[in-house]
Structure formats: C-alpha cells, structure tokens
Design a protein around this motif. Structure first.
Motif, short mmCIF file in Angstrom:
data_model
loop_
_atom_site.label_atom_id
_atom_site.label_comp_id
_atom_site.label_asym_id
_atom_site.label_seq_id
_atom_site.Cartn_x
_atom_site.Cartn_y
_atom_site.Cartn_z
N LYS A 171 0.82 -1.21 0.00
CA LYS A 171 0.00 0.00 0.00
C LYS A 171 0.86 1.27 0.00
N ALA A 193 -4.10 8.73 17.26
CA ALA A 193 -4.86 7.56 16.82
C ALA A 193 -5.50 7.77 15.46
N ALA A 216 0.29 8.12 6.97
CA ALA A 216 0.04 7.30 5.78
C ALA A 216 -0.23 8.17 4.55
N THR A 250 -2.29 7.53 22.23
CA THR A 250 -3.54 6.86 21.87
C THR A 250 -4.22 6.23 23.08
N TYR A 295 2.71 -3.05 13.45
CA TYR A 295 1.93 -2.68 12.27
C TYR A 295 0.77 -1.80 12.70
N ASP A 296 0.59 -0.65 12.02
CA ASP A 296 -0.50 0.27 12.40
C ASP A 296 -1.71 0.13 11.48
N GLY A 297 -1.68 -0.84 10.57
CA GLY A 297 -2.81 -1.04 9.69
C GLY A 297 -2.75 -0.22 8.42
N LEU A 298 -1.80 0.71 8.35
CA LEU A 298 -1.72 1.60 7.18
C LEU A 298 -0.36 1.55 6.53
N THR A 299 0.65 1.96 7.28
CA THR A 299 1.99 2.00 6.71
C THR A 299 2.68 0.65 6.90
N TYR A 350 -9.12 -4.93 22.11
CA TYR A 350 -9.90 -3.88 21.44
C TYR A 350 -9.13 -2.56 21.43
N GLN A 351 -8.61 -2.18 22.59
CA GLN A 351 -7.92 -0.89 22.66
C GLN A 351 -6.69 -0.85 21.75
N PHE A 385 -8.10 -1.00 17.90
CA PHE A 385 -8.94 0.06 17.34
C PHE A 385 -8.62 1.45 17.87
N GLN A 386 -7.98 1.54 19.02
CA GLN A 386 -7.66 2.87 19.53
C GLN A 386 -6.18 3.19 19.37
N ASN A 387 -5.34 2.21 19.68
CA ASN A 387 -3.90 2.48 19.64
C ASN A 387 -3.27 2.15 18.30
N ARG A 388 -4.03 1.55 17.41
CA ARG A 388 -3.53 1.16 16.10
C ARG A 388 -2.24 0.33 16.21
#
Lengths: 465, 335
Positions: free
Chosen positions: A52, A141, A149, A427, B66-70, B277-278, B281-284
């Motif tokens: 990505k 966050a 990104a 966060t 991993y932050d889900g994006l980069t 969860y935290q 979804f919150q701390n990525r």
C-alpha cells in the motif's frame, strides 16, 4: 497418500482399544489447521501493508479562492463525506445552500456516532474509494495515522488563500498542524480545520445559588469558596459522571492550567521532546481533585455514573455546579442555568477537524465546502444549533446561556489557554490518565504516582513512534 | 458427538466399547472419499475464508509492529514477550479468573439447582417459566449492560431494595466502587448465562429414563439423593457443554465490561479482550493486539480441553459413579 491411510488406521486402532480423545484431538486438529494457515498466509512473508504505497497524486495548489466555474468543470459530481452525527443540524442548513451555489455537486454525507466515526474513519480513508471529505480526530490515533500514511491533503494553501490564518479562528488551527512524519502535532503543516470551538467552564444552577445567597462564580477561586457553602447546606456541590473516565480528567485539566503556563501544557500534549507531566502544578491539581472527592464535593458514586446521566441529573436540578465542556450546554434550560469562566478563561479546544482525502477527485468542491463552513454565517448557524463557532465575528447568542458561553470562549482564546485535551498526547492516554485519576480521587494512589504513571505512558508513546 | 449418548444406554451398558464403536471408524474411512469431500466443500470453503484465513492473518500480524496503514516492521517475538511481561495484562488475566467463577461455575450451579427443582416439582406453565428464564441469554449484551447499569446505580432499584429492608449501610455505587465493580459485573454474567445452562440441563433430564427414578424412590432415595445419584451423573455431557460455552464466554467477555465500566474504576475490571480492542482500534497497534488475541485463544482452547478431559466418561469411571446410585440403596432394603 499411503501415510495418511496408515495414520487413519493407527487412529482406528487406538479408538478400538479404548484410547480416545475425540474432542481434544479435534481441538488439536483445528490448532494444526490454524498453524498451517498461518504458514500459508506467511508464504510470501512480506511485511503487512507493504503493497500500500500512498498515492499522493499530483497536488494542485490553490492561490485564489475556488470559483463556481472551477467546480462546474468537474461535471456532475458527488461529494462523498463522513461526519459526526453532531454535525447533522449544521449540515441541514449548509448543504442545501452549497448545492444551490454549485448545482453540479451532490453532497452525500454518511453520519456516524463519534465513537463509531473515530473507530472506522481511518480504514475508510485508506480504502480504495475513500470519502472526499471527512472528520478525523485530533491526536495520534486518527489524525496522526492519516498524516503518517499520507492519506490527507495538506491545507496550508487553502488556509492562506481563504484568510484562516488571521482573525478569531487562527489559533484553533494549531492542533491540526503536524510534522511531516506524523509524530508530533501543534506545529508544522496544516492538515485539517474545524469550524467548531469548544471551551471548558462552570455551569451553575441559578436558583440553587440564589437560595444559598451565592454569586455566580467567575473563576476557579470563586468556585472553591462556594463549594463548602453548598456542601454545608446539604446539597451536592459538583455533579460529576465519571464512568467513561474522561469527565474528571477535564476538571483536572481546568485546575492544572491555572497552576502552570498554558504553553507548557500544549507542548506536552503535542509531544514536544523534553517536556514532562510530572510537574508540581499537575501534582497540585491532582491533590485538589483528591481533596474535593474526599470532602464529598462530587457526591458519592460518581465513578458509576456516566457523563450523559450526570448532565441529565444536573439539568433536573441536582448539583449546584457542573464543570465541563460547552457541548454539555445543549442539554440545559438556558433560563435556569448560567455559564462561568475558569480563572484565566478556561481550557478548551476545537471539535474533530475536517480533512480532504489526498486521492479525492473532487478537491475543488471539497475546498469550496470547507470555505463555506468557515464563514460568519456558518458561525451564527453553529451558535444557533447549540455549539460554539471558530469564527465568532458578529455571532450573537439567542439567550443568556449562549451569550455567556460565547463570551467565555472569546476570553479563552484571548488568554491563549485553549490548550487542548490531555488525552490527545497518546492513543491510550484517555484510559491511562482517566483510570489513574480515578485511583487518586479514591485515595488509592498518590498524586506523584499518578503523574509518574502518565509520564511513563507518554514516554512509551514517544518511543514507539 | 459420542459423548452425548443417552444416559440410559450408558448405565445399562455392559456392552464392550469395542463392539459398539466398531461401526464408527469404518464410516470415518469412507468419509475420506472424494465425492463426500465434495459435499462439504462449500462449508469448508466458507470456513477457510472466514475463519481460518483471518486467524492466519492474525498470526502473521503478530510478528510485526503494524499500524494497519503503513508498512509494518518485523519484530520477531517482541509482541508476545510484551503480552507476558505487561503487569496490566497480568492483572487483567486475574480478573478473568474471578469472572470464570461468576460466568461459568455459578451459572452451572444455579442452572443445575433450577433444572433439578423443575424436573421434580410439577410447575404449571413450565414452558413459560423456561422461556422467561432464558430471556437474558437472547438479549443483546448492550441492552443487558445498560439495564444493569441502571439497576446497580447509586440511586437504582438494587440500592432502593437494600434501603427498604434496612440494609441501607450496604448501599454503594456498585459499578463505581473499586471493591464491588468486578463482582457486580460477575453477577450480571451469572444472570446472562444461567438460563442457557438451565435449558441445557432440562433437555438432558428429559432424556433420563423415568424408571431409574422410580427404582431409586422404591429403594427409599430422597430428592437430594436422587439428584446426586441419578440426575447429576446423567447430566455429565450437558455440564461439559455448558462449561465449554460459559468458560469461553467468560474468557472472551468484552461487550458487557465495555458498556458498563470500560475497565474502571482505575483498572479494577480490565480483562484481556479489553486490551485487544484498545490496541487494535484505539492504539492502532495491530501486531500487539493480534499477539494478545492469539494467546487468549490458546488459553481458551487449553481451558476447554481441560474441561473436556476432566468431564469425559471413559472406561469404568463414569459408570462407576452411576452405579453407586441405584445399586447401593437396593442392598439396604434386602436384609
């Protein structure tokens, strides 16, 4: 194949001889399947997210306000937006006017509750068809992730062109400024804007104060003098609902900002190296919170009450004061309640900022929409729908409560104490700070241990960036 | 499910295990044929795509920051060491153990008691009661959380009841007090789960041959004796299933806690899934969240396997327990 058969036969034999482990073996089988799947998934074994690369595309910079012709050049276009549910009343008046001015644009807004929005908006923005315009949230966050990104368009050119950098709203842009790595905010390129301001202050019950011969508080020291009087009279001084863990941190931040320079607090929140939370000012503020809790100024059971329930009770007449943000005012009868400032004006911030997707195909329309939100007319509309505008020029409150709140906001901005919220700093800060503060207030831990725990968490967040 | 054989067959069964089971392995063999595989293919594909693949992805993520994006960076086993060394997580795991008592042990006990009583006493409108007692199980957990938040509030009905019977000094903000928050959430869990246990046990009791009860009664067994000698041993498979369901519910419990206390006050009601969860979804921090989720899954699997091993019937042990019931009183009558 042969070996499989042999295995099967072995199992059959084992079963016949009474050795069995039906379900457990099935469990192990499942575990093995998972392991195999893991290996398969990892077959290529590149890092997740490797493919990505953000397509920042060719950014066209803006040097003059977007014209209707420029927007018309887009042809029939849909401006897709994601917004907090709280924006609905404002959008009801802004959107029709916008669509009238730009007839080729259809605005399509997806509303989400605040919690839902911040939990999903980053994923939506990183999808293949992100919304053109959406609200993020200040802090690491959401906004930090978006900047890191490269999913959102820098807005420095827009802000300069439309004159956002001067005037009443200028200072409110700071929390939407980020360094290019997305690791510190408060300074750097501008990535978002919010037309909505927020301010902390003291709501008071007019009738209750009158019955006790008390003047409306105009500062924290006024409040401190009133608290024992109310308690003495057998009433609950401050209504607090802290089961969501944030309400008490807001009162704490109001106290903390009177104990030290506001700039040092914003620096810490923005993640500036060398700053610390373990200051005598913060310890003193935490001690005051514990002291107030011990003296029963918050009543009992505040940790089992939600902020929502607390403001509802306050609106019904229980509690003399409610220390909190201006967004609570919408639930109060303006005839019965007043709003007072904290010492230097009061802490506060802006609501969730708007961002333009870096890959948007309708950038001129998105820019025009943001510009429409940042006008005195929109400002008045925001005030009329129960919130506070960033552009306060000429805005007039419809009742005394609104006027008082607007007045406190102007004084806050003038005093430069709109430092933002502590939980922006990391966060997980909301749960760390909120949880520890609950312990301080219950007398289970010291204020020094509290500031140390918060600082440790802050340091860890810096290290992980 | 060989474990759910009817109770009667078992307590009369002198049949050697070998004979009874011999037909099963042959079926097992034919199941390997390709045509039969074809029948299960759709379900298997569904399972692979929506269950196995995501689990595989979680395992993969758990070795990265991993932050889900980069792009993520490989960190080896760091995420796992973090899981095992974080003191907050250890506290959360302890809370889970407390909840195991409230979410699993208590509902099974209450369910047994109710099922035992209902099977013995003739209750008019039994179906209605059974349905009503099962209601907590079908309610959305958010609804349950909101309702109980109000029930347990400082000025809620629970405290009002305490005050009305002169126990006013015990009133507290149940979910807002450091000492009572965790047990309070536990009680909510008990309330949610006992209905399921009861219905499971009732269905098990129906399958017990009435003549065994008659025999026991003729031999002079009372209600308690009957319960421990006939009902309880016969319900073993149902108890095993109930425990598996409730233990899983207890260990992965998140929504009840999130909607009542968010882990507070302080950290007194945190559980591992709250951190999953935290982190996610919150701390990525998807890597750490995945590692924690996988550890949690393994723990749940281990506990479930342990429960099954403890409660399985094999060889003489299970039947021995059963025999103790009807046989011994019989001897008493004879002399």
């Amino acid at each position: 194949m042969k070996s499989v058969r042999r295995e099967v036969r072995r199992r059959v034999l084992r079963e016949r001889t009474g050795g069995r482990a039906g379900a457990p073996r099935r469990a192990w089988g499942a575990a093995a399947a998972v392991a195999v799947a893991a290996v398969l998934a990892c077959a290529g074994c590149s890092a997740p997210g490797a493919g990505k690369s953000a397509t920042a595309g060719t950014q066209s910079f803006i040097t003059e306000p977007v014209t209707t012709e420029q927007v018309a050049d887009l042809g029939d276009v849909t401006l897709r937006m994601w917004a907090d549910q709280a924006e609905k009343p404002l959008m009801k008046s802004v959107v029709p006017a916008f669509e009238k001015k730009y007839p080729n644009v259809t605005v399509d807004i997806t509303y989400k509750s605040f919690d839902d929005l911040i939990a999903t908006v980053v994923n939506a923005a990183s999808g293949s068809t992100p919304p053109d315009l959406f609200q993020g949230n200040i802090g690491y966050a959401v906004d930090g992730a978006l900047v890191k990104a490269k999913l959102v368009r820098p807005l420095d050119d827009v802000a300069a062109t439309y004159g956002w950098l001067t005037g009443t709203g200028a200072s409110t842009l700071a929390p939407a400024r980020w360094n290019s790595a997305g690791t510190a905010f408060g300074d750097g390129n501008l990535y978002g804007m919010s037309p909505i301001s927020e301010v902390q202050g003291i709501y008071y019950n007019k009738a209750l104060l009158k019955s006790l011969d008390l003047e409306p508080p105009q500062s924290l020291s006024d409040l401190e003098k009133d608290l024992p009087v109310v308690k003495e009279a057998g009433k609950q001084p401050i209504m607090l609902g802290n089961s969501d863990q944030y309400a008490a941190t807001h009162i704490f931040s109001d106290l903390a900002v009177t104990e030290q320079s506001p700039a040092s607090i914003s620096d810490w929140i923005g993640g500036k190296a060398g700053t610390t939370f373990a200051t005598t000012g913060n310890e003193k503020a935490a001690d005051t919170m514990a002291d107030w809790a011990k003296k029963g100024y918050f009543g009992s059971g505040y940790d089992g009450l939600s902020n929502e329930d607390a403001i509802a009770r306050f609106a019904k007449g229980s509690g003399a004061f409610f220390v909190g943000g201006s967004w609570n005012g919408a639930k109060l009868d303006p005839e019965k309640f007043g709003f007072g400032a904290l010492t230097t004006g009061g802490a506060g911030a802006t609501a969730s900022p708007w961002h333009i997707a870096a890959s948007s195909k309708a950038t001129p329309a998105a820019v025009a929409f943001l510009a429409a939100l940042h006008t005195p007319e929109a400002g008045q509309e925001i005030l009329d729908t129960g919130r506070l505008p960033v552009v306060t020029d000429g805005a007039k409150g419809a009742n005394s409560l609104q006027s008082q709140t607007l007045d406190v906001l102007k004084r806050t901005i003038a005093a430069g104490t709109q430092v933002g919220y502590y939980d922006w700093s990391a966060t997980d800060m909301l749960s760390v700070m909120g949880g520890r503060l609950q312990e301080v207030m219950a007398g289970r831990t010291s204020s020094a241990a509290f500031t140390k725990a918060v600082q440790d968490s802050w340091r860890k967040a810096r290290e992980s960036e | 499910m060989s474990t759910v054989a009817p109770a009667r067959e078992r307590d009369t069964a002198p049949t050697p295990t070998g004979i009874r089971r011999s037909s099963r392995p042959r079926r097992h063999l034919t199941s390997l044929s390709w045509s039969s595989l074809l029948y299960v293919a759709p379900a298997l594909a569904f399972f692979a795509v929506f269950v196995v693949y995501p689990i595989g992805i979680s395992v993969w993520y758990s070795f990265y920051a991993y932050d889900g994006l980069t792009e993520g960076t490989p960190v080896g086993l760091d995420n796992y060491t973090a899981v095992f060394t974080d003191p907050d997580l250890r506290a959360a795991l302890l809370h889970s153990l407390v909840l195991l008592f409230f979410y699993a042990a208590l509902p099974v006990a209450v369910g047994l008691l109710l099922a035992g009583a209902m099977s013995r006493i003739r209750v008019y409108g039994l179906t209605l009661f059974r349905a009503l007692l099962f209601v907590p199980q079908i309610l959305s957990s958010v609804v349950v959380a909101v309702a109980w938040r109000n029930l347990l509030a400082e000025d809620g009905p629970v405290n009002a009841l305490l005050r009305s019977v002169g126990l006013g000094r015990f009133t507290t903000s149940w979910l807002g007090n450091f000492d009572t928050a965790l047990p309070s959430i536990g009680v909510v869990g008990t309330w949610v789960e006992y209905g399921l246990c009861m219905v499971l046990f009732l269905s098990g009791i129906v399958a017990i041959d009435r003549s065994t009860y008659e025999a026991a009664r003729l031999d002079g067994a009372g209600a308690v004796r009957e319960f421990f000698s006939i009902t309880l041993p016969a319900l073993r498979p149902q108890i095993s299933i109930a425990l598996i369901l409730t233990v899983t519910f207890a260990l992965r419990n998140f929504d009840l806690i999130w909607n009542t206390t968010r882990g507070g006050p302080g950290t007194s009601t945190t559980v591992p899934s709250l951190y999953v969860y935290q982190d996610a979804f919150q701390n990525r921090m998807l890597g750490r969240a995945s590692a924690l989720a996988i550890v949690l899954t393994v723990v749940i699997l281990a506990v479930v396997v342990a429960v099954q091993l403890l409660l399985r019937e094999r060889d003489g042990r299970g039947r021995g327990l059963l025999r103790r019931g009807p046989v011994r009183p019989a001897r008493k009558v004879q002399p």
